[in-house]
Enzyme design. Structure first.
Site, PDB file in Angstrom:
ATOM      1  N   GLU A 288     -12.340 -12.381 -18.739  1.00 16.18           N
ATOM      2  CA  GLU A 288     -13.620 -12.318 -19.446  1.00 16.18           C
ATOM      3  C   GLU A 288     -14.374 -13.643 -19.255  1.00 16.18           C
ATOM      4  OE1 GLU A 288     -14.031 -11.664 -23.906  1.00 16.18           O
ATOM      5  OE2 GLU A 288     -14.151  -9.598 -23.249  1.00 16.18           O
TER       6      GLU A 288
ATOM      7  N   LYS B 114     -15.519 -11.703 -35.173  1.00 14.12           N
ATOM      8  CA  LYS B 114     -16.468 -12.814 -35.137  1.00 14.12           C
ATOM      9  C   LYS B 114     -17.876 -12.316 -35.464  1.00 14.12           C
ATOM     10  CE  LYS B 114     -18.422 -16.227 -31.993  1.00 14.12           C
ATOM     11  NZ  LYS B 114     -18.412 -16.836 -30.672  1.00 14.12           N
TER      12      LYS B 114
ATOM     13  N   HIS C 290      12.559  -5.074 -12.199  1.00 15.03           N
ATOM     14  CA  HIS C 290      12.958  -3.687 -11.928  1.00 15.03           C
ATOM     15  C   HIS C 290      11.742  -2.779 -11.824  1.00 15.03           C
ATOM     16  CE1 HIS C 290      17.274  -4.435 -12.527  1.00 15.03           C
ATOM     17  NE2 HIS C 290      16.826  -5.404 -13.307  1.00 15.03           N
TER      18      HIS C 290
ATOM     19  N   GLY D 275     -14.638 -15.839 -28.841  1.00 17.66           N
ATOM     20  CA  GLY D 275     -13.650 -14.890 -29.371  1.00 17.66           C
ATOM     21  C   GLY D 275     -12.273 -15.079 -28.748  1.00 17.66           C
ATOM     22  N   ARG D 276     -12.226 -15.218 -27.423  1.00 25.51           N
ATOM     23  CA  ARG D 276     -10.925 -15.310 -26.742  1.00 25.51           C
ATOM     24  C   ARG D 276     -10.284 -16.679 -26.885  1.00 25.51           C
ATOM     25  NH1 ARG D 276     -15.295 -14.297 -23.686  1.00 25.51           N
ATOM     26  NH2 ARG D 276     -15.929 -15.741 -22.043  1.00 25.51           N
TER      27      ARG D 276
ATOM     28  N   LYS E 193     -20.808  -0.645 -23.706  1.00 30.86           N
ATOM     29  CA  LYS E 193     -21.025  -0.439 -25.146  1.00 30.86           C
ATOM     30  C   LYS E 193     -22.350   0.296 -25.368  1.00 30.86           C
ATOM     31  CE  LYS E 193     -18.910  -4.848 -26.582  1.00 30.86           C
ATOM     32  NZ  LYS E 193     -19.153  -6.121 -27.246  1.00 30.86           N
TER      33      LYS E 193
ATOM     34  N   GLU F  42     -15.349  -0.638 -32.927  1.00 36.75           N
ATOM     35  CA  GLU F  42     -13.931  -0.276 -33.012  1.00 36.75           C
ATOM     36  C   GLU F  42     -13.320  -0.839 -34.295  1.00 36.75           C
ATOM     37  OE1 GLU F  42     -15.517  -1.618 -30.502  1.00 36.75           O
ATOM     38  OE2 GLU F  42     -14.779  -0.928 -28.554  1.00 36.75           O
TER      39      GLU F  42
HETATM   40  O1  F6P Z   1     -14.958  -7.363 -25.579  1.00 37.92           O
HETATM   41  C1  F6P Z   1     -16.040  -8.162 -25.929  1.00 37.92           C
HETATM   42  C2  F6P Z   1     -15.782  -9.001 -27.125  1.00 37.92           C
HETATM   43  O2  F6P Z   1     -17.015  -9.525 -27.492  1.00 37.92           O
HETATM   44  C3  F6P Z   1     -14.757 -10.102 -26.914  1.00 37.92           C
HETATM   45  O3  F6P Z   1     -15.289 -11.210 -26.288  1.00 37.92           O
HETATM   46  C4  F6P Z   1     -14.317 -10.354 -28.313  1.00 37.92           C
HETATM   47  O4  F6P Z   1     -13.107 -11.065 -28.358  1.00 37.92           O
HETATM   48  C5  F6P Z   1     -14.192  -8.940 -28.833  1.00 37.92           C
HETATM   49  O5  F6P Z   1     -15.272  -8.260 -28.232  1.00 37.92           O
HETATM   50  C6  F6P Z   1     -14.227  -8.789 -30.319  1.00 37.92           C
HETATM   51  O6  F6P Z   1     -15.411  -9.290 -30.874  1.00 37.92           O
HETATM   52  P1  F6P Z   1     -15.558  -9.536 -32.416  1.00 37.92           P
HETATM   53  O7  F6P Z   1     -14.578 -10.588 -32.832  1.00 37.92           O
HETATM   54  O8  F6P Z   1     -16.984  -9.995 -32.619  1.00 37.92           O
HETATM   55  O9  F6P Z   1     -15.292  -8.247 -33.121  1.00 37.92           O
END
Ligand code: F6P
Length: 552
Positions: A357, A211, A388, A271-272, A514, A217
């Site tokens: 979150e 987003k 189990h 995002g979620r 972060k 990452e």
């Molecule tokens: O972990 C924090 C967060 O901002 C989440 O809310 C989001 O889903 C994820 O990182 C990934 O963010 P992006 O889609 O901006 O890479």
């Protein structure tokens, strides 16, 4: 927007009455409630379009529900639902509307947000996604050397990974046989390295899903993927092998992806909550656009149910209130979710992000400190396997762990009687958790055993029962029913956030780590002077890494 101070809820009379009611009823056993009312299942279950919620195995009476509904008045739930639905900026800390529901509206609907109808924009992007996913699936979209795409790798994390991953896994029976979809999220290099090991750059398509398009990452994995691809096919190949899903057009262009190959969405999609947007592209590629549209339709059906049904018959509202009952008034700390469906095995991870979150917060939406517990720890695993593993604690441990059991009535894979065995296990667990095993039941099982053995074993073989659970039975896991299920949980989390007075749509709590990682990263390099500014544990661990890395 009327300001309702979030922390007023615990001074409401509904709150006080619920505390009193909990004290008065806490010794009540569900076994007796079932014995007293043979119609408890009919009275405490709701069905919608092939989704059944049985909530009869809860420590509740009609009075409990009445008081919980009073709590929704005190929290102005109806008002907050209307504000969300109409696109008011209920995400106050980021000054944004919250409109994942608009993503699943039919094309003929309309919804004006900040003066513009968002539905045509949603469907314009969907139309581009349909054309693109059809082209890839039909082999019309070719890689740089003219080969059709056989493998799609989604590079994203959090909401840009978990939602589409769960949906793609759950709907595997609908997946194309000639297109494999992979998900890489972790910055740990082994994730991408292990994924790419068996792939051919000539027939691999990468989706960079972010987003913000600033998440390190995802960008590191995207750079690694680009290097892997261009090392074999050259820079010019990027245009045929990389697409992006983002709200940040500039950053996408800066990475080198042609904005023509970017699919956008909007800041009013958290995002979620974004699997319904272009973030669902890997799902569309896997199961096809028509099936994805059914997934949206299922979500929309749940939205209509949520917005239009009285609270007492409203599935997400009832689930949310039951969660509040245990979390706030019984002080249960966790909530477990067990899908009895192998395809849904990653659903608990998605719900963990969505719930924790959203509602893992200690202050209200206006920054005021909350004097009560909020979001529970969400956890879980696929059913039967978890029996189990951790069910021992659920049956005989010391903690109250409310559970959701999710089970389809039909399987896509008819393997003898295996599905019946799966369902029997699911039902048996909810029964055992509710009923328990009484002293006389255990004693009759031990008839004829020497007295000293009976004394030792009796307490060990007792099951206290009275452990609450909801059973969510779906006729079958289809795109439509999965859409209903996932939207159901989204609304449940929203309702709980409203009751506790939380802004469920920001996530400041993930920022601090972060920031610190950015400070620590250069300090891991042995070329630079060692760091001393941290606490001695962090300094010590940085030093340990510098002395050991590359030597073992
Ligand atoms: O972990 C924090 C967060 O901002 C989440 O809310 C989001 O889903 C994820 O990182 C990934 O963010 P992006 O889609 O901006 O890479």
């Amino acid at each position: 927007m009327p300001v309702i101070r979030s922390n007023d809820i615990n001074t409401s009379s509904a709150w006080a009455k619920l505390h009193q009611h909990q004290r008065a009823t806490r010794h009540m056993h569900m076994r007796q409630l079932f014995e007293a009312d043979p119609h408890r299942f009919e009275r405490f279950s709701i069905e919608l379009d092939g989704l059944l919620l049985d909530y009869s195995k809860n420590r509740i009476t009609d009075r409990t529900l009445e008081l919980l509904i009073d709590l929704t008045d005190a929290a102005d739930l109806a008002g907050w639902m209307a504000r969300m639905r109409e696109g008011e900026h209920i995400n106050v800390s980021e000054d944004r509307a919250v409109l994942h529901t608009a993503l699943r509206m039919p094309a003929e609907a309309s919804l004006a947000v900040d003066g513009a109808d968002v539905v045509p924009a949603v469907h314009a992007v969907l139309a581009r996604l349909r054309d693109f996913s059809n082209a890839v699936r039909e082999g019309a979209w070719l890689g740089a050397t003219g080969q059709p795409i056989t493998d799609v790798v989604n590079l994203g994390i959090g909401g840009s990974d978990l939602g589409p991953l769960v949906v793609a896994e759950a709907l595997a029976p609908y997946a194309s046989e000639r297109l494999n979809v992979h998900f890489v999220s972790n910055v740990d290099g082994q994730h991408i390295a292990r994924t790419l090991r068996t792939l051919d750059p000539q027939s691999t398509l990468f989706i960079v899903a972010s987003k913000s398009f600033t998440t390190p990452e995802t960008l590191l994995n995207a750079h690694a993927a680009r290097q892997w691809l261009t090392g074999v096919l050259g820079e010019a190949a990027v245009a045929r092998h990389f697409v992006a899903v983002s709200t940040n057009c500039e950053a996408v262009a800066a990475f080198g992806i042609d904005p023509a190959n970017m699919f956008g969405f909007w800041d009013w999609v958290g995002g979620r909550y974004s699997v319904w947007s272009a973030i669902g592209l890997p799902v569309m590629l896997s199961i096809g656009f028509e099936h994805f549209s059914q997934f949206l339709a299922g979500g929309h059906a749940m939205d209509r149910h949520f917005f239009e049904t009285p609270f007492i018959r409203n599935i997400p509202v009832v689930l949310a209130l039951l969660g509040v009952w245990y979390n706030t008034f019984y002080r249960a700390h966790t909530h477990a979710i067990m899908p009895y469906d192998h395809g849904l095995r990653r659903l608990p991870a998605h719900l963990q992000q969505m719930d924790m979150e959203s509602n893992g917060k200690r202050v209200g939406r206006y920054g005021e400190r909350l004097d009560f517990d909020t979001g529970p720890v969400i956890w879980g695993e696929e059913g039967v396997n978890s029996q189990h593993a951790f069910f021992q604690l659920l049956h005989q441990g010391t903690r109250l762990v409310p559970c959701d059991f999710i089970v389809p009535m039909n399987s896509h894979y008819e393997t003898g009687s295996q599905h019946q065995v799966l369902v029997a296990n699911c039902l048996a667990q909810t029964q055992a958790l509710m009923h328990g095993k009484t002293e006389s039941e255990v004693l009759s099982e031990m008839a004829g055993m020497p007295g000293d053995m009976v004394d030792m074993l009796l307490p060990q073989k007792l099951f206290p029962g009275n452990q609450p659970s909801n059973t969510i039975a779906l006729d079958r896991i289809t795109p439509y029913s999965l859409g209903m299920l996932m939207a159901m949980y989204e609304h449940k989390v929203f309702v709980q956030g409203v009751i506790w007075g939380i802004n469920s749509f920001d996530q400041w709590g993930v920022e601090y780590g972060k920031q610190l990682a950015k400070v620590i990263l250069p300090q891991l390099s042995p070329q630079l002077a060692p760091a001393h500014e941290h606490d001695c544990s962090t300094n010590g661990l940085i030093g340990h890494f510098r002395s050991r890395h590359g030597k073992h």
